[in-house]
Design a protein around this motif. Structure first.
Motif, mmCIF file in Angstrom:
data_model
loop_
_atom_site.group_PDB
_atom_site.id
_atom_site.type_symbol
_atom_site.label_atom_id
_atom_site.label_comp_id
_atom_site.label_asym_id
_atom_site.label_seq_id
_atom_site.Cartn_x
_atom_site.Cartn_y
_atom_site.Cartn_z
ATOM 1 N N ASP A 42 -97.253 30.398 -90.787
ATOM 2 C CA ASP A 42 -96.302 30.099 -89.713
ATOM 3 C C ASP A 42 -95.157 29.283 -90.309
ATOM 4 O O ASP A 42 -95.356 28.557 -91.295
ATOM 5 C CB ASP A 42 -96.992 29.313 -88.591
ATOM 6 N N CYS A 43 -93.977 29.397 -89.716
ATOM 7 C CA CYS A 43 -92.842 28.606 -90.196
ATOM 8 C C CYS A 43 -92.762 27.238 -89.518
ATOM 9 O O CYS A 43 -91.925 26.412 -89.891
ATOM 10 C CB CYS A 43 -91.535 29.371 -90.022
ATOM 11 N N GLN A 45 -94.057 23.960 -89.441
ATOM 12 C CA GLN A 45 -94.912 23.091 -90.241
ATOM 13 C C GLN A 45 -95.653 22.060 -89.392
ATOM 14 O O GLN A 45 -96.838 21.802 -89.611
ATOM 15 C CB GLN A 45 -94.088 22.393 -91.315
ATOM 16 N N ALA A 68 -97.166 27.220 -94.860
ATOM 17 C CA ALA A 68 -95.900 27.305 -94.139
ATOM 18 C C ALA A 68 -95.047 28.408 -94.768
ATOM 19 O O ALA A 68 -94.690 28.330 -95.948
ATOM 20 C CB ALA A 68 -95.163 25.971 -94.190
ATOM 21 N N VAL A 69 -94.764 29.448 -93.988
ATOM 22 C CA VAL A 69 -93.981 30.564 -94.508
ATOM 23 C C VAL A 69 -93.316 31.290 -93.346
ATOM 24 O O VAL A 69 -93.876 31.387 -92.250
ATOM 25 C CB VAL A 69 -94.871 31.540 -95.320
ATOM 26 N N ASP A 70 -92.127 31.785 -93.583
ATOM 27 C CA ASP A 70 -91.398 32.611 -92.627
ATOM 28 C C ASP A 70 -91.653 34.067 -92.997
ATOM 29 O O ASP A 70 -91.414 34.464 -94.148
ATOM 30 C CB ASP A 70 -89.903 32.283 -92.711
ATOM 31 N N ASP A 73 -89.209 36.112 -95.035
ATOM 32 C CA ASP A 73 -89.032 35.828 -96.457
ATOM 33 C C ASP A 73 -90.065 36.646 -97.233
ATOM 34 O O ASP A 73 -91.216 36.253 -97.365
ATOM 35 C CB ASP A 73 -89.216 34.330 -96.705
#
Length: 272
Positions: A42-43, A45, A68-70, A73
């Protein structure tokens, strides 16, 4: 097959995108409660930290963690999948759930023209962002899931779509419907392609649920009433109500199901 075996996901390695809140969090909770090991991507955090801490405190420490990642991306998403495979040994089930709201529609719930929702005035970057996350992000998630599942002999991919893929809404942002329609087609095509590798691809199509994606709008009485009016049951669903379907699609109970689009909307799409 016994009932216990039929719905057994104990020990499975699971990824949930957009799992810090709402429907995604419901997916995380049911998987962890039933014995799976879950990584949330999930973005958000802050939301990730809170969700992992709360679920751990409920009696399942060590079964849930996060990155934490979009999902828009691509490189970061691929690296996150690789990190999960290294830590959990494999990837058995992936919930491609991350998505965002498309802003206001061209009409308000009261039937007035919305100045920010008109097709000739809505920001172009809003369209791009919705497609990047809600459609391309799903493509990238399926792509990475397939890459890992092919190496281990199969798995489950469960995509969150929407009844908006089939029913247009005047008070939902214009980009949302075509993005979800694309998701529906992508799920069917991926199911056809990946069946040969033992990878089952299905989609859950929710109607109105109380989640962050529409959480702000539901504080407005007119918006809430508009969504409630769509449902034959006269109410908006709670994320708890999606857990049974999620478990079914991730478990042996659905071993002959692929390419399916399962609607859970309180009958709202029947109003057409």
């Amino acid at each position: 097959m016994s009932l216990e075996t039929m719905f057994n996901v104990a020990g499975k390695s699971v990824i949930v995108t957009g799992g810090a809140s709402g429907i995604g969090r419901a997916y995380v909770e049911i998987m962890v409660e039933c014995g799976a090991y879950v990584c949330i991507l999930d973005c958000d955090q802050d939301g990730l930290g809170q969700t992992v801490a709360q679920i751990g405190a409920e009696g399942w420490p060590g079964r849930v963690w996060s990155i934490a990642v979009d999902v828009s991306d691509r490189r970061a998403l691929a690296n996150a999948f690789d990190a999960v495979a290294r830590k959990q040994g494999r990837i058995d089930a992936v919930f491609a759930n991350a998505g965002l709201d498309a802003g206001p529609g061209f009409l308000t719930p009261e039937g007035e023209r919305h100045p920010l929702g008109q097709i000739d005035s809505m920001p172009e970057d809003q369209w791009d962002r919705v497609l990047d996350v809600n459609l391309t992000g799903v493509f990238s998630t399926i792509r990475n899931a397939a890459r890992h599942m092919k190496m281990t002999g199969g798995g489950r991919i469960i995509v969150t779509s929407s009844v908006a893929a089939r029913v247009n809404e005047s008070f939902v942002g214009t980009a949302y419907m075509p993005a979800k329609a694309g998701v529906d087609h992508l799920v069917r095509n991926a199911a056809m392609e990946l069946a040969a590798y033992g990878i089952l691809v299905n989609c859950i199509s929710p109607g109105p649920f109380i989640t962050n994606i529409a959480g702000g709008r539901l504080k407005n009485a007119a918006d809430r009433a508009a969504f409630e009016a769509q449902s034959l049951l006269g109410r908006i669903a709670d994320p708890e109500e999606i857990k049974g379907l999620a478990l079914y699609l991730a478990s042996p109970a659905s071993s002959y199901v692929t390419g399916a689009q399962m609607t859970i909307d309180g009958g709202s799409s029947l109003r057409g």
